[in-house]
Structure formats: structure tokens, C-alpha cells
Design an enzyme around this catalytic site. Sequence first.
Site, PDB file in Angstrom:
ATOM      1  N   HIS A 472       3.036  44.111   4.124  1.00 29.75           N
ATOM      2  CA  HIS A 472       2.679  44.281   5.529  1.00 29.75           C
ATOM      3  C   HIS A 472       3.594  43.564   6.519  1.00 29.75           C
ATOM      4  O   HIS A 472       3.652  43.930   7.687  1.00 29.75           O
ATOM      5  CB  HIS A 472       1.243  43.792   5.753  1.00 29.75           C
ATOM      6  CG  HIS A 472       0.532  44.492   6.870  1.00 29.75           C
ATOM      7  ND1 HIS A 472       1.170  44.915   8.023  1.00 29.75           N
ATOM      8  CD2 HIS A 472      -0.760  44.854   7.019  1.00 29.75           C
ATOM      9  CE1 HIS A 472       0.292  45.498   8.825  1.00 29.75           C
ATOM     10  NE2 HIS A 472      -0.877  45.486   8.234  1.00 29.75           N
ATOM     11  N   TYR A 586     -12.487  44.478  15.082  1.00 28.65           N
ATOM     12  CA  TYR A 586     -11.030  44.599  15.236  1.00 28.65           C
ATOM     13  C   TYR A 586     -10.646  46.054  15.044  1.00 28.65           C
ATOM     14  O   TYR A 586     -10.924  46.643  14.008  1.00 28.65           O
ATOM     15  CB  TYR A 586     -10.340  43.731  14.184  1.00 28.65           C
ATOM     16  CG  TYR A 586      -8.832  43.678  14.231  1.00 28.65           C
ATOM     17  CD1 TYR A 586      -8.179  42.517  14.624  1.00 28.65           C
ATOM     18  CD2 TYR A 586      -8.046  44.763  13.864  1.00 28.65           C
ATOM     19  CE1 TYR A 586      -6.795  42.439  14.650  1.00 28.65           C
ATOM     20  CE2 TYR A 586      -6.672  44.704  13.888  1.00 28.65           C
ATOM     21  CZ  TYR A 586      -6.045  43.539  14.278  1.00 28.65           C
ATOM     22  OH  TYR A 586      -4.671  43.476  14.316  1.00 28.65           O
ATOM     23  N   THR A 599       1.475  45.213  17.030  1.00 33.45           N
ATOM     24  CA  THR A 599       0.087  45.633  17.212  1.00 33.45           C
ATOM     25  C   THR A 599      -0.614  44.756  18.246  1.00 33.45           C
ATOM     26  O   THR A 599      -0.149  43.674  18.593  1.00 33.45           O
ATOM     27  CB  THR A 599      -0.705  45.546  15.898  1.00 33.45           C
ATOM     28  OG1 THR A 599      -0.707  44.194  15.443  1.00 33.45           O
ATOM     29  CG2 THR A 599      -0.110  46.466  14.844  1.00 33.45           C
TER      30      THR A 599
END
Length: 784
Positions: A472, A586, A599
Site C-alpha cells: 500500500h 472512514y 487520499t
Amino acid sequence: MAEAHQAVAFQFTITPEGIDLQLSYQALNQIYLSGVRSWKKRVSRMRNSVIKGVYPASPSSWLFVVIAILATMYMRSDPSMGLIAKIQHSYLQPDTGDCSTSLTMVSALVFSTLLWLSLILTLRFCLKLLLSYHRWMFEQHGRVSTTTKVWVVRLLSGRKPLLYSYQTSLPHLPVPAIKDTLTRYLESVRPLLTGPEFERMSELANQFESTLGNRLQRYLKLKALWATNYVSDWWEEYIYLRSRSPIMVNSNYYGMDFLYVTPTAVQAARAGNTITALLLYRRKVNREELKPTRVPGTVIPLCAAQCERMFNTTRTPGDETDVLQHWQDSEFVAVYHRGRFFRLWVYRAGRLLCPREIEFQIQRILDDPSPPQPGEDKLGALTAGDRIPWSQMRKQYFSSGVNKRSLDAIERAAFFVTLDDEEQGMKGDDPAGNLDRYAKSLLHGKCYDRWFDKSFSIVIYKNGKNGLNAEHSWADAPTVAHLWEYTLATDAFQLGYTEDGHCKGEVDRSLPHPQRLLWDIPTETQVTSSLAVATALADNVDCHVFPFREFGKGRIKKLRISPDAFIQISLQLAYYRDRGGFCLTYEASMTRLFREGRTETVRSCSNESCAFVKALEGGEGAEQCRRLFRLAAEKHQNLYRLAMTGAGIDRHLFCLYVVSKYLGVDSPFLKEVLSEPWRLSTSQTPIQQMELFDLKNHPDFISLGGGFGPVADDGYGVSYIIVGEDMINFHVSSKYSCSDTDSHRFGVQISQALQDILALLTPETKTASSNSKGPAQTQSKKLL
């Protein structure tokens, strides 16, 4: 073996008569062709650098400016208003006759070039202003202002861009006003706190603003002036690279194959086409031939910086922080099969092997009967466990010798490939359960048969099903999803298979065998302990994947409601029914409208969504519930727009917290905000290249999307993908260790919530919620 094959290019023996030099011209020719390929890539990069450097103009526009200036001078006019003469007398030696004419020409060329560069800078400045305009996002559908219409026309008038053409023209992420952030934060937590708790939090926020906040804000604004993006480098380092816990499950995420279709059941063939498609995508990235990604449904470009580290990248462990290493190019991939590691060369003499040749090489690996070396079979568990033991192991046992050479082969590979000896997919007598096992397999596998540090790993199952696991830190899911969409579409529709399921093309059987990587693993290594940590983590994950087929975005959009808002409010209703309350939620949003943006968080649990859920569950009238739902949907859309345009809450607070740590000061407010758990973590996987999939003629080629592990120990992770007009695929995860969560139970609640809200908004329509059978039974029958 590849090294041995290259070594025979050049042999010599020493005899009494001297040195007898022998050359293999075939091998030298391959070396020559490889060099040609390398130089072509360098020339291509230089060419692209020039093209994107002058965008939105073109290199040929320089010639147009020069000709225009010379033509004007020929007509006895001075377009430079004396500047050409000044350049000639100040910087060039004045002369007479023909030399004077030549110097005048040179001066005109210098002036034309300077004028051309000035025009380019002006155009780029104007483009940056255009891309800084975000008011279009807040306008109502069908009510577009004249300003926006003019702006869109100007934005569309540019040349055809390369992948990175817009990069330097994208605006920098702005730092929100601290008062605005605190106001929005308090509004977001109001429905989650009691009266006294909210008063205490408001007092902490006011105290922070009046004391430490403005000081931290000044440092942050200074960084925003200096850095390209004031968030991204700290986000990558402190959220991802400095985490010392396992990245498997906690950070890495997965992507799935088609739901209904497996293009071939031949494992080696599927691997051949998948590897080829990925390498074709890499070629497009290297040549910048991909179109810049845009906001769905618009012409607005998004930052493409995350594509730079997509291939030839690995995350290497450290004691305090990990490091992302990226190599410019790699001509091989790393392959794992039944405890053995191989290096598979995918280029020969500068030529990319065809799918059939890669299939041939993969089959050689599958047919290789050699057993794993001692300690080799579970070596990948080091990347699945805690980071500090892996870092220490790497320094102690992988810093030199044969272990270092083999580890370098894995880390420098274009990507990692696992040839799994299991079958996965929606198959057999339990398709719903098999989908859950398929998700768990991609998320963590056996904990040792993936290399979780690679930027992404491809998994090819025994029955031809495939999938990927992505690290990630280097990029977010939309970037990997774009790659995976291209791979699936190219595999199925462009490369294709023969009637017997093999790849198309011819095979050069003189290809050298894939190279077996060698290891010298001591028995006292920490592989076993890392595997124990990873196994405990993997066994605790409860995954549930289900396709929701009752309706899709087609029905939702007819109600003039955003599909994402509809789903998010449904998740709030589902969570309330599942846990009896609300939680901090979230939802991932992107900030790629800005340079190097990543993000931002949309706090989907709002006052408006909670009011709607309470009204619906409290039995209030349908008209009142519909009114509250539309207010909640509009609020959610506004929160999403604010997050996308740089006015979010969480990244700003996160960076203020980092500054406070650098200054060595404590903030009770920031400490409490950053420690709040996200018990409901959600994300939508967007379909970005619908043109690649013809769902009208090939309706079975439906993507399953992907998912991730739960963020909180007592929470849920929910990923969803809106496929076509009539389907939404959900991925739900939680932990078995928490008695309050259950992924399957929450999946049932999601299905019921979606149907109940649709029934509320369309009371005349008979939906599945009116049936006597529950949604779980309905889905189970349809899956079977």
C-alpha cells in the site's frame, strides 16, 4: 542458468602460440540487440521529457514562432521592438556584410526561442489556473454556470497529452484554515458524543486553536510553500513505512478475477497471458502512452505520480522505518511454486517473449520436480510478520553471498508471481463460501507463499483463476485497479487463447530454463516465529464477499441520488442495526486533483445520516424519512467534494500532529483526535476504463473488485465496486476475536439496508424486502 548461457558468448584459451579467442556471434548479437533496446528506451524518455516539458504547446510550435518572426523581419518590420538588435550588439560580436546578416539571423533565432519559452510559461500558468478551479464540483447537476462552461472549453482545447503532461501544471494542495478544520471536526463527532463529552471536546479544540494551533499552522504553511505536497511524504512515511506491525492483512489489499468467467483452466497459459498483459502495461507507462487518468465522467486530469513506482519496486525493512526501493527497469519476474523461487527472464535479445513462450517457461517451473532447499519453502513468511525481526534477519543473513544475490533477484524483479497449487473462485457446491475463501487466499494465502514487500504480487491458481495482492505504501487502490482492469481486459479480449486453452503464438524451445534461486538459510533463523505471528493474524480474519444483484446504480440514479451516497447511508443503517449505535466512519476519497495527491477521509457518519437512521428505525413517517434521507445524501456529497478539493479534516490534523512531534510539544486535542478508532472503514473501487469491457455483448465478464482487512480490532472493513447498472459487489472483513462483529451477519444487514432504503424511496415498487425470505436466503439461491 541464464548467467551460464550468456557466459558462452566469449571464451578464450591460452596456448603456446598465444591466446585463442573464440566468440559466439549469436550470443553477441543478442547482447547487441539488448543494448539497442536500452538505448531506444533512453531516447524515448528524452523525447517524452521534451514533449511534456513544453505541454500544452508542442516542440514543432517553436518552428512556427521562428518562421513568423523571420517573415515579419523580411517585411521590414521589427516585431521585437528593438530587442533583436540589442541581443546582437550586447551578446554577439557586431560585424558587417554577410557576417552581420548571419548575426541578425542568430539574434532572431535567440529572440524567437525566448519568445516561445515565454509563451509556454504563460500557457502553463493559465493551465494551472484552470486546474485550480474546483467550483464546477459544487454545482448542481444540469445547472452549470457560464464560468464553468468557458473553463471546460479551454481545458479541452489542449493537445493530446502524455501520461505525465499535466504533472507540473497541477496545483499544490492548499492548507485549510485551522478554524475551518476544527469547526468541521466538531461537527463530524457531534452525533458520536454525549452532551458533556462534546462540551469537553469543544473546549479542547478552542484551547488548541488559541494556543498551539496557530504556531503549528505557520510551520505547515511554510512546508506547503516549499514542498510539492504538504501531506504525501509524511503520510507515506508515518502511516505506512514506519509501521512495525505486519503489512499482510493490516496494510496490503487484494484484487480479484472475473466473477463468472475464467478464460482458461490451464494454469501456465493464464500465467503467460497475465504476465504479458502486465508487461505491456509497463511498456505503456515507460513510454507514457497511457492517457492521463481523469475524474470519472469529466475531462479533469488526476495526478499520475503514483504510476512511477508501479513496477520494479519493493519495500525493504528497517529497524525504525522501511524504505521503498525502485529500479529503472527489470527484464525478469520472480516466481514462487511449491516452496521454490525462480527468476524468469521475460526478454530475450531485447524482445519481449510472446505469451506462448512465457507459458512454456511457466510450465517448465510447474514440471520441475526438485524439492525446496532447507529453509526455502517458508521464506516468504519473513515479509508477512513483524518488520523489526525481518530487518534484523536481512542484515544478518541476507547482506552478502548467495542469499543476497537471490534476494536481489526477487526485489529487483518487475513483480512477483505465485503459482498456487490450490483452486479458487466461485465453484462447487458452496459458491458463497468459496468466494470468502478466495478473498482470504488473496489477502494472506498461506502466509509464506506471497512476497508481501513487492509493489504487487500476482497469484495464478491451479484452475486458472488469478488475482493480486498489492503493497500500500507506494500507491492507493485506484492506481492498482487501473492496472488490473487493463490486465484482465487485455488477457481476455486482446491476447486470447486457443481452443484447447493455451496461449497464442509460437515457442522458441531454445529458451534457457528459468533460473532456480539458491539459498543458504541457517536453521536458527526467525522464519518460524514470523510465520507464527502471520498465521495468527491470518486465522483471525473473517472475510465475506457477496454480489448484491437486487439492483444497482441504474435504479439509484433514476431517483436522482448519488450511488455512493446511497451506499454509504445504507452502511450507516446496517451498522446501527448490527451494533445498536453509530461509529466514526472512514471513507477513502482522493486528492489527486493536486500534484502528488493521495487520499483524504470523508467522515460519512454525519448529523444528517444519523438523523435519517434514527427516524427510520424510530418508525417516523415515510415522507419525513425521505426528506431526511435526501438531506443526508446531499450532506455526504458535499463532504466528498470538500475532501477532493483539499478542504478535508483528517490529513490537515495529521500533519499538525507531525509538526507538534517535531517541535517536541504535546497537544491533548491532537492526541485524542489521532487515537480515535475507525470502526467502520470503507472504500469504493471505481471502474475507470469501461471502454475495455463490453458488458452488453459480454455480460459475464464482471469484475469482483477487491478488498482489505479490518482497520480496528472491533470494527469492519467494507469495500464495494459498482458494476454496470444492476450489480454491486461487496467485500466485508472483521476479526473472529471480537465477539461483537461478524462479517456474514453484517453482509446480511447491508443487503437488507439497501433494499429497505430503496423501498422507502420507491414505495410503489415491490422489492425483495417485502418477501418472506431474508436477503441471505435469496442471495444463496441466486449464487447456486
